[in-house]
Design a protein around this motif. Structure first.
Motif, PDB file in Angstrom:
ATOM      1  N   ALA A  70      15.937   0.422  19.393  1.00 62.85           N
ATOM      2  CA  ALA A  70      16.532  -1.134  18.648  1.00 62.85           C
ATOM      3  C   ALA A  70      17.681  -1.554  19.701  1.00 62.85           C
ATOM      4  O   ALA A  70      18.469  -1.221  18.662  1.00 62.85           O
ATOM      5  CB  ALA A  70      16.045  -1.893  17.390  1.00 62.85           C
ATOM      6  N   PHE A  71      17.518  -1.458  20.408  1.00 63.01           N
ATOM      7  CA  PHE A  71      18.714  -1.393  21.240  1.00 63.01           C
ATOM      8  C   PHE A  71      19.078  -2.911  21.823  1.00 63.01           C
ATOM      9  O   PHE A  71      20.387  -2.544  21.251  1.00 63.01           O
ATOM     10  CB  PHE A  71      18.171  -1.377  23.189  1.00 63.01           C
ATOM     11  N   PHE A  72      18.159  -4.065  21.131  1.00 67.55           N
ATOM     12  CA  PHE A  72      18.999  -5.439  21.370  1.00 67.55           C
ATOM     13  C   PHE A  72      19.774  -5.629  20.115  1.00 67.55           C
ATOM     14  O   PHE A  72      20.721  -5.671  20.046  1.00 67.55           O
ATOM     15  CB  PHE A  72      17.923  -6.165  21.727  1.00 67.55           C
ATOM     16  N   ASN A  73      19.757  -4.426  18.828  1.00 69.55           N
ATOM     17  CA  ASN A  73      20.701  -4.798  17.662  1.00 69.55           C
ATOM     18  C   ASN A  73      22.374  -4.276  18.360  1.00 69.55           C
ATOM     19  O   ASN A  73      23.172  -4.567  17.715  1.00 69.55           O
ATOM     20  CB  ASN A  73      20.084  -3.739  16.757  1.00 69.55           C
ATOM     21  N   ALA A  74      22.257  -3.680  19.216  1.00 70.45           N
ATOM     22  CA  ALA A  74      23.647  -3.422  20.256  1.00 70.45           C
ATOM     23  C   ALA A  74      24.391  -5.053  20.143  1.00 70.45           C
ATOM     24  O   ALA A  74      25.519  -4.699  20.132  1.00 70.45           O
ATOM     25  CB  ALA A  74      23.457  -2.332  21.258  1.00 70.45           C
ATOM     26  N   PHE A  75      23.750  -5.724  20.480  1.00 69.08           N
ATOM     27  CA  PHE A  75      24.717  -7.326  20.923  1.00 69.08           C
ATOM     28  C   PHE A  75      24.414  -7.783  20.086  1.00 69.08           C
ATOM     29  O   PHE A  75      24.210  -8.807  19.711  1.00 69.08           O
ATOM     30  CB  PHE A  75      23.192  -7.840  22.372  1.00 69.08           C
ATOM     31  N   GLN A  76      25.514  -7.100  19.211  1.00 70.52           N
ATOM     32  CA  GLN A  76      26.088  -7.701  17.755  1.00 70.52           C
ATOM     33  C   GLN A  76      27.429  -7.396  17.295  1.00 70.52           C
ATOM     34  O   GLN A  76      28.346  -6.472  17.577  1.00 70.52           O
ATOM     35  CB  GLN A  76      24.867  -8.135  16.304  1.00 70.52           C
ATOM     36  N   MET A  81      28.298  -0.163  20.127  1.00 70.20           N
ATOM     37  CA  MET A  81      28.663  -1.022  21.455  1.00 70.20           C
ATOM     38  C   MET A  81      29.902  -1.617  21.422  1.00 70.20           C
ATOM     39  O   MET A  81      31.180  -0.987  22.061  1.00 70.20           O
ATOM     40  CB  MET A  81      27.604  -1.096  22.066  1.00 70.20           C
ATOM     41  N   ASP A  82      30.155  -2.336  20.409  1.00 68.90           N
ATOM     42  CA  ASP A  82      31.232  -3.662  20.814  1.00 68.90           C
ATOM     43  C   ASP A  82      32.166  -2.422  20.158  1.00 68.90           C
ATOM     44  O   ASP A  82      32.969  -3.250  20.866  1.00 68.90           O
ATOM     45  CB  ASP A  82      30.650  -4.814  18.976  1.00 68.90           C
ATOM     46  N   ILE A  99      31.167  -8.475  23.276  1.00 73.43           N
ATOM     47  CA  ILE A  99      29.970  -8.687  22.158  1.00 73.43           C
ATOM     48  C   ILE A  99      30.425  -9.508  21.041  1.00 73.43           C
ATOM     49  O   ILE A  99      29.586 -10.079  20.188  1.00 73.43           O
ATOM     50  CB  ILE A  99      29.481  -7.322  22.011  1.00 73.43           C
ATOM     51  N   PHE A 100      31.440  -8.951  20.736  1.00 74.02           N
ATOM     52  CA  PHE A 100      31.919  -9.021  19.740  1.00 74.02           C
ATOM     53  C   PHE A 100      32.537 -10.565  19.996  1.00 74.02           C
ATOM     54  O   PHE A 100      32.709 -11.323  18.369  1.00 74.02           O
ATOM     55  CB  PHE A 100      33.765  -8.872  19.714  1.00 74.02           C
ATOM     56  N   TYR A 194      22.505   3.342  20.439  1.00 71.93           N
ATOM     57  CA  TYR A 194      22.994   2.560  21.872  1.00 71.93           C
ATOM     58  C   TYR A 194      24.077   1.854  22.001  1.00 71.93           C
ATOM     59  O   TYR A 194      24.910   1.171  21.573  1.00 71.93           O
ATOM     60  CB  TYR A 194      21.964   1.932  21.947  1.00 71.93           C
ATOM     61  N   ILE A 195      25.421   3.194  22.835  1.00 67.55           N
ATOM     62  CA  ILE A 195      26.383   2.799  23.056  1.00 67.55           C
ATOM     63  C   ILE A 195      26.831   2.695  24.197  1.00 67.55           C
ATOM     64  O   ILE A 195      27.629   1.542  24.127  1.00 67.55           O
ATOM     65  CB  ILE A 195      26.720   4.101  22.709  1.00 67.55           C
TER      66      ILE A 195
END
Ligand SMILES: [Zn+2]
Length: 607
Positions: A70-76, A81-82, A99-100, A194-195
């Motif tokens: 669920a790659f989109f969850n990295a953008f939180q 990743m953040d 992202i932060f 997803y990093i």
């Protein structure tokens, strides 16, 4: 009694099975065939998705759970990743702390609402960028089941690869965008959070219908099932793709499309008209079609019916049958990045090594054929192209110099490092792209260029659609050359040992002279020695390693010398000087080896 019969049957069966596995290692692939419909709410940047996946467990194992990305969850804020981006010493400029800083309307998310297996509900847990689904009953080896998943998603503001409104105003860059079943292969599950980078996926067929408001133009993986005109008018974009590891698309209301054909392949170029780069994009097709023809010849035939170069994303990123690339570039950069992303089709999309584990076998091999391709393209004015985009003087010089620079910095990490786990982004970049490119180029010094090139073609032919690993590549190169390569892979892939050979001494006598060579670096390599005389004549010796158990084909004017045992720090060779005056003695005169100190490779008598 029953038990022993059972054991006997199992034994016979497993012998048959293991023979077939060895014949075509790893012998099996999972398959996931997706049929999905997506309804886009372009105002909210959200969508509803519904998919049915026919999943075939071709593995020898029974599965009690599956993982989905669920790659989109990295953008939180606070995602792995953040946090990684805010802690690594050399963050990707595109990510940094962006992202932060995302607001609730700008973050990305994927929320599964229902997931069933053959109609029975699965127990679902979302763990960051991975959905863990416990199956209601084990999925047995060899069995196909049907997963139905409904989900909602919010597209993140474009930061890395996917998202809405990239810096050039492209409305939707839709990559790593749907819940995608993680690959389960002979290594096991690959549920990588997803990093940052590199992917691994299951081959399967995709039937994707995207419902958008009317007026959008879309480019995607696969073949559009209606005319563009009809799709634009109805807002229903129906694509089908066979045997691909991923599905990506991009959409904008201002996109224009230009189509060309080469070797029967439809090539689409899709971008937003802009006076800054219209000219370059009109030039691009002629370079891209030539590159496609080159790769078809040089590596093997591209098997899909279409390829799209589309404006989007944040640089250049490869997906099956499509690349998203930022448009505002000078021509050399536009061509260079397009050629690189297209070149990925052969290694990322078709051979499809697990890029997370063996990033150098994707990025490195891709960079190697990219450099080979750039050399055959018509030259263009390179003024204004930045260093990274310009075709180098020597085809692969840039890769060698980047590799040597990181060796000097002391920050090199071995190629075997997982793509996400390098200490620095630059160590990853150099290993994956540059050392990976050098890895292939340098094989020329060991097995010769024609066998290396033939080996690359054979590797592509034998290993497309199979997820090979380093050993499979090694065996292809060994079979084609009849040279043992364990040592090369061991040193160059698993360690950061370096190559440094030197001409230590030359004892000149009238009839016979003697050269002493020295191995200073820890990594052994066969050597090529050039001896030049003042009268213009020369001698060439090829010095194999004992552990190669053979040597590359020799050129007409080359002679074979005694093997050099890697244990021996020095090596002497006596040659007929016949009263002639020496002008120069040189090791690796064609500079194929990543010898980290070239100053000691030459003994110059004129100085
Ligand atoms: Zn790449």
């Amino acid at each position: 009694m029953l038990r022993s019969i059972h054991i006997a049957i199992t034994f016979v069966f497993s012998v048959i099975l293991s023979t077939s596995i060895q014949a075509q290692y790893p012998g099996w692939q999972q398959e996931a065939d997706y049929t999905m419909t997506v309804d886009m709410d372009v105002e909210k940047h959200q969508y509803k998705g519904s998919m049915s996946v026919m999943y075939t467990n071709n593995s020898p194992d029974n599965l009690d759970k599956i993982f989905l990305h669920a790659f989109f969850n990295a953008f939180q804020p606070g995602s792995m990743m953040d946090v990684r981006s805010r802690n690594i010493e050399d963050p990707d400029r595109r990510v940094g702390s962006r992202i932060f800083e995302l607001t609730a309307n700008e973050v990305g998310w994927i929320k599964p609402s229902t997931l069933t297996m053959n109609g029975m509900p699965c127990q679902v847990e979302v763990d960051g960028t991975i959905i863990v689904a416990k199956l209601p009953a084990p999925l047995r080896a060899g069995v196909t089941c049907k997963f139905i998943l409904d989900w909602t998603a919010q597209v993140p503001r474009q930061i890395r690869r996917s998202g809405w409104m990239n810096k050039e105003g492209v409305e939707f860059s839709m990559t790593q965008w749907f819940p995608k079943i993680c690959e389960y292969d002979h290594h096991g599950w690959h549920s990588n959070p997803y990093i940052g980078r590199e992917f691994h996926g299951i081959w399967g067929d995709f039937d994707v219908t995207i419902n958008l408001p009317t007026g959008y133009e879309v480019g995607g993986t696969g073949v559009l099932q209606t005319s563009r005109k009809t799709a634009k008018k109805t807002g229903k974009w129906h694509f089908k793709a066979e045997n691909v590891i991923d599905f990506a698309w991009a959409a904008d209301t201002e996109f224009v499309v230009r189509t060309e054909f080469v070797d029967g392949i439809e090539m689409n170029f899709i971008y937003k008209p802009n006076k800054e780069y219209n000219k370059q994009w009109k030039e691009l097709p002629r370079f891209a079609t030539q590159s496609m023809a080159f790769f078809n010849e040089f590596i093997g035939k591209y098997p899909y019916p279409q390829y799209t170069v589309i404006q989007g994303g944040d640089g250049g990123m490869e997906y099956p049958m499509i690349t998203l690339i930022t448009a505002n570039r000078k021509l050399p950069s536009l061509v260079g990045v397009t050629v690189h992303e297209m070149a990925h089709s052969w290694f990322q999309a078709l051979v499809a090594t697990n890029e997370s584990l063996y990033e150098w076998m994707d990025e490195g091999f891709t960079s190697w054929i990219e450099s080979e391709c750039m050399a055959i393209l018509p030259s263009f004015n390179l003024d204004g192209g930045d260093e990274s985009d310009a075709a180098p003087d020597g085809l692969h010089d840039w890769a060698y110099s980047r590799y040597k620079r990181i060796v000097e910095s002391g920050k090199e990490e071995p190629l075997i490092t997982h793509a996400d786990h390098y200490t620095t982004n630059s160590a990853y970049g150099v290993a994956a792209y540059s050392k990976g490119e050098v890895f292939v180029e340098q094989l020329e010094a060991i097995i010769g260029d024609s066998l290396r090139d033939a080996g690359m073609r054979k590797y592509f032919a034998d290993w497309s659609f199979k997820h090979p690993g380093p050993n499979d590549f090694k065996r292809t190169m060994e079979r084609i050359s009849d040279i043992e390569l364990d040592w090369y892979f061991q040193y160059f892939m698993n360690t950061t040992h370096t190559i440094d050979y030197a001409v230590k001494d030359v004892k000149v006598d009238i009839m016979k002279s003697t050269i002493t060579l020295e191995k200073i670096g820890h990594m052994p390599m066969p050597q090529d020695l050039l001896i030049k005389f003042e009268d213009g004549s020369s001698l060439k010796y090829h010095i194999p390693l004992v552990i190669m158990r053979g040597h590359r084909p020799l050129d007409g004017d080359e002679q074979i010398a005694e093997d050099w045992p890697w244990t021996n720090p020095t090596y002497q060779i006596t040659f007929p000087s016949m009263g002639k005056k020496l002008s120069k003695v040189e090791l690796d005169p064609n500079r194929i080896q990543a010898d980290i100190n070239l100053k000691n490779n030459t003994f110059d008598f004129s100085k």
